[in-house]
Each structure stands twice: as structure tokens, then as C-alpha cells.
Motif scaffolding. Structure first.
Motif, PDB file in Angstrom:
ATOM      1  N   ARG A 190       0.833  -1.204   0.000  1.00 60.97           N
ATOM      2  CA  ARG A 190       0.000   0.000   0.000  1.00 60.97           C
ATOM      3  C   ARG A 190       0.862   1.246   0.000  1.00 60.97           C
ATOM      4  N   ARG A 229     -11.191  -3.128   6.099  1.00 60.70           N
ATOM      5  CA  ARG A 229     -10.371  -2.632   4.997  1.00 60.70           C
ATOM      6  C   ARG A 229     -11.017  -1.384   4.416  1.00 60.70           C
ATOM      7  N   ILE A 230     -10.360  -0.790   3.393  1.00 59.77           N
ATOM      8  CA  ILE A 230     -10.664   0.618   3.130  1.00 59.77           C
ATOM      9  C   ILE A 230     -12.054   1.045   2.661  1.00 59.77           C
ATOM     10  N   ASN A 288     -11.198   2.416   7.976  1.00 60.19           N
ATOM     11  CA  ASN A 288      -9.773   2.643   7.827  1.00 60.19           C
ATOM     12  C   ASN A 288      -9.119   2.677   9.201  1.00 60.19           C
ATOM     13  N   GLU A 291      -7.578  -1.348  -2.066  1.00 58.16           N
ATOM     14  CA  GLU A 291      -7.585  -0.335  -1.016  1.00 58.16           C
ATOM     15  C   GLU A 291      -7.040   0.994  -1.495  1.00 58.16           C
TER      16      GLU A 291
END
Lengths: 315, 223
Positions: A31, A195-196, A200, A281
Motif C-alpha cells: 500500500r 479494509r478501506i 480505515n 484499497e
């Protein structure tokens, strides 16, 4: 059951426990790279855990035994759930102890204790997080169940181990219902692991946080256990996805060659799964909280469409 | 091109499932522009499934029908709708009478109803396309529900065209092809209907300064 099988079973759990922080760090690293930040390195997960374990654990003044008890329950249920998923081999001794419904139930126990512990602290933030968690999971859980049901209907059994063994044999046939199940499962994975598009955990913003709000009062070894549990849960979900939809390589008997192959296949699949998650994400924006139930409802919808197509098309 | 014949029905089933998914996506979509893209995808799926049926049955005329479908439903109508959207300068979200989650739950009920309705008929169909009628009926009802639950005129027209797509899907997949002349007739009807509705859009907006059909329900005294 032979000693080799029990050894395999414990190896599987220990492996999951050991590499959960590594997988989380690998995901975090990808990420960071995708967002043009400098990654913290693969050891960051372990460093964080060591730091937290060394620190003192503070308790809120008015909290009860629930607050202290919950991290252990959460960690324990997740370790138990890990024993039920065929990560390296099928037909391990504990595989027949419980089926997918019990697996979902175990995860639900963990969630309930987390929510109760959050409300136990009496802080409004934790209460808010608990409320949001229940709001989202009320729709995510049936979606997960329907995804499991599709696989069980195709395999004729609700035991995850049997489902994997069945899917490995039936590689050649295409199943539209399994595609829907995979879609539903992927959305549930995003929802349940904070997850996003849903949550978050990297921010402490009151408007967005769900999972993080429930952990605000924890510190020291309690927090370490919760963090490790969250990492284990992510690994567990990825392992469940692999077992359900990409089971090739999982050993069907306990032998040195088969287990080494299974290990290599598992690491390869984890290596490939992380970029997909990291990409999702990075590309998606965090949804507003009011849109999250819609997101969860679409996961449920995928599951139901999968079930319906299974009954209508027979595949 | 030589494909193993036993894998064709499996791909056809995939397309059917994809069709159902697109119908739900149409139902859930808020933005008008994405709605048009989804409609185009539905047209392409339709053309693909017709081509597959042509491959399955060896009927030459079905190839014509597949390419016509691709041109008309996959390209022409979405392009025209897109241009219409730009000329009308419509922006913003689609107005719905019900929230998305509720609408989709009703959609699930409709699908179950359609499947139950089609189940007794499935036995009379060719084995390769056993469950297709149920899916086509479900897609039809979903498009119908979309027409009911939307407020803006354009999304209602998209619902109408999706209904047409579902009918085509029923005709080609469930019964393994239909006469080209019937298909041409229906396609032209749909196109003409679409053109007329396009003219109506401008009239509606001229009179009400909006495409929201909600305003049509009120009497206006000052005109």
C-alpha cells in the motif's frame, strides 16, 4: 488419528500465528509503495507487537472483568477458527470438529465480546464503534453464510475440509454460483477486516472509525493481543478464500512432498493475494458510513443471487 | 473456431448469471452515466449469448441477429442515450423512491417469484438452456421494478430498454433462437420508441424545467 496428522494440525496453527504479522506488513508495504510513500519494512508487524507486549497494560477505572477478559477470548476464538480451516492439508484431526456454520459462529463470538468490551469502558467513542460494528456485521454475516452455503451445496457437505477435497476433484467444471460466492466473500473480507471502502484503521477520525474506536482504551499486552488477533483474522479470511475458491495445492494427505508443495502453494497465493487487496484499497475511496450498509447489502445480494442461480441453473 | 460443445452450455449459464447481475447493478446504480454503460454491457452480453446459441445450434441467421444486437443494443442505443444526456445537460444522482438496499431486497423477492414461476416450464425447454427462462423472467421483472422505482424520465427509459433486453434474452436463450423477422420488428419498435421518448424528454423539460416525472403528478394552473 496418527501423530503426523496432529503434528500437521499444530504446525498449521503455529504457521498462521507466525506469519500473520508478516502478511499484514507485506500488505502495508505494498500500500505504501502504491501511494508513493516509503514502506516501513516487513518486520514492522513483529516490532509493533514486541513493543506493545513490553509495555504496561492500563485499565479504565470503571471497567469490569469483561474488559480484561475480552482480548484473550478474541485471540482464542481466532486461533480456534484457524484450526478449522484447511490451510496446508485437508482431513486434519480438528477439521471434523466443526463445520462452516460453527466457524461463522466462532467469529461471531469474537465480535460480540469485542462489542461488549467496548461498551464496558463507558466512553462514547467505544460505544459509537460498537454500534457501527453491529450495524455493518448484521448484513455481512448472512452474506458470509450464503457464500459458504453455495460451496456446501455444491460439495454436499458443510465441512470446509470436505468442500476443499471436493473442489480439488472438480477442477474442470465452471460454476456460475461459485463466482457469485467469490464476489460475496471478497466483499465480506473487506467489511470484516476493516479494509478501506468500509473502514480505515489507520486513522483516528471519529467520523470514519469503526474497528479502531472499539480499541481506543486498550494498551500494552491487551492491545498487542487484539492487534495480533486482527492480523490473524485477515490471514484467516484470506486462507478461507483460498480454501474455498483456489484450493489447488492443498495437500490431501500428510506426506513430506505434499506438505512442502502445499506450503509453497500457500505462500505463493498469499504473495499474490496481497497486491489485489492493496490495489483495491488504494483505488477505492472510503465510503461514507451511511453507504456502508448498502455495500454490505450488495455482498448479501451476491450471495443470494449465487444461491438462486445454483438452484435455477443447477451449477 | 472449434470449441468443445459440452462447455458451451456452461458458458451460456455464466452469461445468464452475468445478465442477472447486470440487472441488479442497474437497479442499484445511482448515476445516470453509469446506468447507460451498464445498459451497453447488457446489450453486449445479449449479443454474446446469441452468438453462443448460434454456435450451439449452427443456425446461420442467428449470427446476423447477434451482430445486429451488438450494433443496436451494445453500441447505437447507448451512444444515442449518452448524447441525449449531454444535450439535455442532466447532472447528478438518479432519484429513487426507495433506498438502494430496500429496492434490492424487493429485487430478490422478484427473482424468487420469477424462478418459482419459470420452474414448471423449465422441463419443456431444451436441456442446454434449462434454467435460462427463469433468469430472463427475473431480469424482466427487475427492469420493470426499476421503471417503477425511478423518478427521472431517462432512468425509466433505461429500465424500458433493459426490459426489452430481457425479452430478447428469453427469446434467444430459452428457446434457442427466434425468427429473424420477429426480432427485426421488435428491435425497430424499441428503437423507434426510444427516439420518440427522446423527443418527449425535450418537451417534458421545456414544460417543467426538469426531467423529474414527479412534477407531472401536479396540476399547474399558470400555463
Amino acid at each position: 488419528m496418527s501423530w503426523a496428522a496432529w503434528g500437521m494440525q499444530s504446525l498449521q496453527v503455529l504457521l498462521a500465528l507466525a506469519i500473520a504479522p508478516l502478511f499484514a506488513a507485506w500488505l502495508q508495504m505494498l500500500r505504501a509503495l502504491l501511494q508513493n510513500r516509503r514502506p516501513a519494512g516487513l518486520g514492522q508487524g513483529y516490532r509493533d507487537l514486541r513493543r506493545l507486549f513490553a509495555k504496561e497494560s492500563l485499565l479504565p477505572e470503571d471497567s469490569s472483568w469483561l474488559f480484561r477478559f475480552s482480548p484473550y477470548v478474541l485471540f482464542g476464538t481466532k486461533v480456534m477458527a484457524t484450526t478449522l480451516v484447511p490451510i496446508l492439508a485437508v482431513n486434519l484431526p480438528l477439521a471434523r470438529a466443526a463445520d462452516v456454520i460453527a466457524l461463522v459462529g466462532l467469529l461471531a463470538v469474537a465480535r460480540i465480546f469485542q462489542v461488549l468490551a467496548a461498551m464496558d469502558t463507558g466512553t462514547p467513542f467505544a460505544d459509537l464503534g460498537a454500534h457501527r460494528e453491529m450495524l455493518v456485521s448484521a448484513l455481512a454475516e448472512p452474506a458470509l453464510l450464503t457464500a459458504f452455503f453455495i460451496a456446501s451445496l455444491l460439495a454436499g457437505s458443510s465441512s470446509l475440509s470436505t468442500i476443499v477435497a471436493h473442489t480439488q476433484v472438480e477442477i474442470t467444471s465452471l460454476h456460475p454460483s461459485m463466482v457469485f460466492a467469490a464476489a460475496a466473500f471478497f466483499l465480506v473480507l473487506l467489511i470484516e477486516n476493516a479494509r478501506i471502502p468500509v473502514d480505515n484503521p489507520a486513522t483516528h477520525l471519529e467520523l470514519t472509525m469503526i474497528h479502531e474506536a472499539m480499541l481506543l482504551e486498550y494498551s500494552g499486552r491487551h492491545l498487542a493481543l487484539l492487534e495480533w488477533g486482527a492480523q490473524l483474522k485477515l490471514l484467516l479470511y484470506v486462507a478461507m478464500g483460498i480454501a474455498l475458491f483456489f484450493p489447488w495445492g492443498i495437500a490431501d494427505h500428510v506426506g513430506l512432498v505434499a506438505v512442502m508443495l502445499a506450503l509453497a502453494a500457500f505462500f505463493g497465493k498469499l504473495f499474490l493475494a496481497a497486491p489485489i487487496l492493496a490495489l483495491v484499497e488504494t483505488l477505492l475511496a472510503k465510503k461514507r458510513l451511511f453507504r456502508v450498509p448498502e455495500f454490505a447489502a450488495s455482498a448479501f445480494l451476491f450471495g443470494v443471487i449465487g444461491l438462486l442461480t445454483h438452484f435455477m441453473l443447477g451449477a | 473456431m472449434h470449441l468443445p460443445t459440452e462447455s458451451l452450455p456452461a458458458i451460456l449459464k455464466f452469461l445468464a448469471a452475468w445478465m442477472l447481475l447486470l440487472s441488479f447493478a442497474l437497479l442499484a446504480q445511482r448515476r445516470l452515466l453509469s446506468l447507460i454503460y451498464l445498459l451497453a454491457w447488457q446489450g453486449v452480453t445479449l449479443a454474446l449469448s446469441t452468438a453462443l446459441v448460434a454456435l450451439l445450434t449452427g443456425d446461420r441467421l442467428l449470427w446476423v441477429s447477434a451482430s445486429l444486437t451488438l450494433l443496436l443494443k451494445g453500441l447505437l442505443i447507448p451512444t444515442l442515450l449518452h448524447r441525449l444526456l449531454r444535450r439535455l445537460n442532466v447532472r447528478g444522482d438518479v432519484e429513487m423512491t426507495l433506498n438502494v438496499a430496500g429496492g434490492q431486497l424487493i429485487g430478490i423477492v422478484l427473482v424468487i417469484f420469477a424462478f418459482a414461476l419459470a420452474a414448471p416450464l423449465a422441463g419443456a425447454l431444451p436441456a442446454a438452456t434449462h434454467g435460462m427462462l427463469g433468469i430472463a423472467l427475473a431480469a424482466f421483472l427487475l427492469a420493470f421494478w426499476m421503471m417503477i422505482s425511478r423518478r427521472k424520465a431517462i432512468s425509466e427509459v433505461v429500465g424500458f430498454l433493459a426490459m426489452d433486453n430481457a425479452l430478447f434474452f428469453a427469446a434467444t436463450s430459452a428457446t434457442l433462437g427466434m425468427p429473424l423477422i420477429v426480432e427485426l420488428g421488435i428491435a425497430l419498435d424499441a428503437l423507434i420508441g426510444f427516439v420518440i421518448l427522446g423527443v418527449f424528454f425535450f418537451h417534458i423539460r421545456e414544460n417543467f424545467e426538469s426531467l423529474d416525472l414527479h412534477w407531472l403528478e401536479h396540476l399547474r394552473e399558470d400555463r
